[in-house]
Design an enzyme around this catalytic site. Structure first.
Site, mmCIF file in Angstrom:
data_model
loop_
_atom_site.group_PDB
_atom_site.id
_atom_site.type_symbol
_atom_site.label_atom_id
_atom_site.label_comp_id
_atom_site.label_asym_id
_atom_site.label_seq_id
_atom_site.Cartn_x
_atom_site.Cartn_y
_atom_site.Cartn_z
ATOM 1 N N TYR A 56 0.848 -1.200 0.000
ATOM 2 C CA TYR A 56 0.000 0.000 0.000
ATOM 3 C C TYR A 56 0.874 1.237 0.000
ATOM 4 C CZ TYR A 56 -4.978 -0.175 -0.182
ATOM 5 O OH TYR A 56 -6.252 -0.250 -0.664
ATOM 6 N N GLU A 58 -0.568 4.806 -0.345
ATOM 7 C CA GLU A 58 -1.398 6.016 -0.469
ATOM 8 C C GLU A 58 -0.549 7.268 -0.283
ATOM 9 O OE1 GLU A 58 -4.803 5.940 2.089
ATOM 10 O OE2 GLU A 58 -5.880 4.545 0.795
ATOM 11 N N ASP A 202 -6.753 14.633 -24.567
ATOM 12 C CA ASP A 202 -6.863 13.228 -24.163
ATOM 13 C C ASP A 202 -6.255 12.402 -25.299
ATOM 14 O OD1 ASP A 202 -7.502 10.656 -23.521
ATOM 15 O OD2 ASP A 202 -9.617 11.044 -23.073
ATOM 16 N N THR A 228 -4.049 6.993 -21.546
ATOM 17 C CA THR A 228 -3.906 5.636 -21.044
ATOM 18 C C THR A 228 -2.473 5.210 -21.355
ATOM 19 O OG1 THR A 228 -4.620 4.686 -23.135
ATOM 20 C CG2 THR A 228 -6.327 5.017 -21.459
ATOM 21 N N LYS A 231 -2.520 1.543 -24.827
ATOM 22 C CA LYS A 231 -2.937 1.504 -26.237
ATOM 23 C C LYS A 231 -1.674 1.562 -27.103
ATOM 24 C CE LYS A 231 -7.457 3.100 -24.819
ATOM 25 N NZ LYS A 231 -8.517 4.132 -24.870
ATOM 26 N N ARG A 237 -2.185 -1.879 -18.400
ATOM 27 C CA ARG A 237 -3.415 -1.095 -18.300
ATOM 28 C C ARG A 237 -3.235 -0.083 -17.187
ATOM 29 N NH1 ARG A 237 -6.953 -3.778 -21.636
ATOM 30 N NH2 ARG A 237 -8.257 -1.960 -21.404
HETATM 31 C C1 PLP Z 1 -9.501 4.460 -23.965
HETATM 32 C C2 PLP Z 1 -9.829 5.860 -23.723
HETATM 33 C C3 PLP Z 1 -10.167 6.329 -22.444
HETATM 34 C C4 PLP Z 1 -10.456 5.429 -21.266
HETATM 35 O O1 PLP Z 1 -9.537 4.541 -20.912
HETATM 36 P P1 PLP Z 1 -9.926 3.277 -19.988
HETATM 37 O O2 PLP Z 1 -8.590 2.803 -19.575
HETATM 38 O O3 PLP Z 1 -10.669 2.329 -20.881
HETATM 39 O O4 PLP Z 1 -10.761 3.765 -18.872
HETATM 40 C C5 PLP Z 1 -10.351 7.690 -22.264
HETATM 41 N N1 PLP Z 1 -10.227 8.536 -23.290
HETATM 42 C C6 PLP Z 1 -9.964 8.122 -24.548
HETATM 43 C C7 PLP Z 1 -9.844 9.115 -25.636
HETATM 44 C C8 PLP Z 1 -9.759 6.778 -24.807
HETATM 45 O O5 PLP Z 1 -9.510 6.372 -26.049
#
Ligand code: PLP
Length: 423
Positions: A56, A58, A202, A228, A231, A237
């Site tokens: 942990y 935090e 994002d 993220t 990807k 993840r």
């Molecule tokens: C995949 C994605 C997210 C969310 O990611 P998670 O890990 O699935 O919660 C947020 N914004 C965009 C643009 C994404 O492509």
């Protein structure tokens, strides 16, 4: 066989081990075109599977609420420093559990309930967390949207400016989940400056391309960047928030204690590994190869008569509009999956059908490029897609199986990290 090996798990929980083995084989044998997916390296898998999960932590390095942080602190600092160096940002937070909670932290940091923000329409390629009515972000705040132009399929910067001027949003989101074209960060920044809004990029989908120099960077334009890590960035993840120094405290407070408890240290370590990998020349070559492959795949599909939204792609992603093909996105995606080609059904801009039964499918080349496929293989994939869609229309299961066999034959020639067939 899984690598790292899982002999204890196989012994103690054979049922689960069998399912993991089957999933690994599935990933090995299929052409995986889900645009948000990839294959992480064995080193990333190793880091994610360590005893760091036992701890942990935090708080933040140097300011934790639990003792025993002698090694967790340097690990988290390492991930942060690597993120800052790779993307050239002043601040990074590597604790968000995933992209969606990372985005929620941005709202918590900068918005009050009911405040207005501007983002890309979900049906035009936005994300649920950019204000969909079913998302907390759409229920607790007031989203207004821009869209893509009907003629070009590209984000309509005039619509961004018009809505921004009329609505004076507190925050503007750029980025999304189904944007096949380069995001014009300088143009977004100019509009945000004009209306006094905070610009958030994002870049969940394109972070790896940015890291590898295959897509322009939002740094210097967007004050806050969300991504993220799993990807195109090819990590575990997880997610990261990056920003100018000015917004560091607000973002950190929003992640912890605002939304989360203890960070997932095993994930933090795996993120650090992925960031080190992403800083190499090999990764830059990978990022450019992803884009070349997507371009080759889009061209091959256009040649076969498919309608590619915006006419092509600048990044890893291709959006197909099947309206003219006489098949919906969902039945097409299901048939393609049976034919060994894995992708997802997706709405297309101005979709005449409903979101759960839309007109399009979305493809990406991040995973197949990791496997080592190149531009020479893309026309074959396009050809298989064409055959599978025709077969689906005739309800010809045998033809789908023949495609799946050909796909398998190709893919077994390209090793994947994390698993190999037992010799
Ligand atoms: C995949 C994605 C997210 C969310 O990611 P998670 O890990 O699935 O919660 C947020 N914004 C965009 C643009 C994404 O492509």
């Amino acid at each position: 066989m899984h690598s790292p090996a899982i002999p204890q798990l196989t012994e103690s929980d054979p049922q689960l081990a069998e399912l993991i083995e089957a999933e690994a084989r599935r990933q090995f044998e299929k052409v995986r075109l889900i645009a948000s997916e990839n294959y992480v390296s064995t080193a990333v898998l190793e880091a994610a599977g360590t005893v760091l999960t036992n701890k942990y932590a935090e708080g933040y390095a140097g300011k934790r609420y639990y003792e025993g942080q002698q090694f967790i602190d340097p690990i988290e600092r390492m991930a942060i420093e690597r993120a800052k160096a790779l993307f050239g940002v002043e601040h990074a937070n590597v604790q968000p559990y995933s992209g969606s909670p990372a985005n929620l932290a941005i709202y918590l940091a900068f918005m009050q309930p009911g405040d207005t923000f501007l983002s890309l329409e979900l049906a035009h390629g936005g994300h649920l967390t950019h204000g969909s009515p079913v998302s907390a972000t759409g229920k607790w705040f007031r989203p207004v949207h821009y869209g893509v132009s009907k003629e070009t399929g590209r984000i309509d910067m005039d619509s961004v400016r018009d809505v921004a001027r009329a609505e004076r949003p507190k925050m503007i989101f750029c980025g999304g989940t189904a944007i096949p074209r380069t995001i014009d960060f300088p143009a977004f920044a100019e509009i945000a400056r004009e209306v006094g809004a905070l610009l958030v990029a994002d870049v969940a989908h394109i972070a790896g391309l940015i890291a590898g120099g295959a897509h322009p960077s939002p740094v210097g334009y967007a004050e806050v960047i969300s991504t993220t890590t799993h990807k195109t960035l090819r990590g575990p993840r997880g997610a990261m928030l990056m920003s100018t120094a000015e917004h560091a405290v607000a973002l950190d407070k929003a992640v912890f204690p605002g939304l989360q408890g203890g960070p997932h240290n095993h994930t933090t370590a795996a993120i650090a590994v992925a960031l080190k990998e992403a800083a190499t020349p090999e990764f830059a070559a990978y990022a450019h190869a992803v884009v070349r492959n997507a371009d080759a795949l889009a061209r091959a599909l256009v040649e076969l008569g498919f309608d590619v939204v915006s006419g092509g792609t600048d990044n890893h992603l291709v959006l197909l509009d099947l309206t003219g093909q006489g098949i919906g996105g969902k039945p097409a995606a299901k048939a393609l999956d049976r034919a060994g080609i894995e992708l997802n059904f997706n709405t297309v801009p101005f979709d005449p059908r409903k979101p759960w039964d839309p007109s399009g499918v979305r493809l990406g080349t991040a995973a197949v490029t990791t496997r080592g496929l190149g531009v020479a293989e893309m026309p074959r994939i396009a050809g298989w897609m064409e055959r599978a869609i025709r077969a689906a229309q005739r309800e010809d299961e045998a033809a789908l199986e023949r495609v799946a066999a050909e796909v398998r034959e190709l893919m077994v020639g390209y090793p994947m990290p994390g698993w190999a067939p037992t010799p």
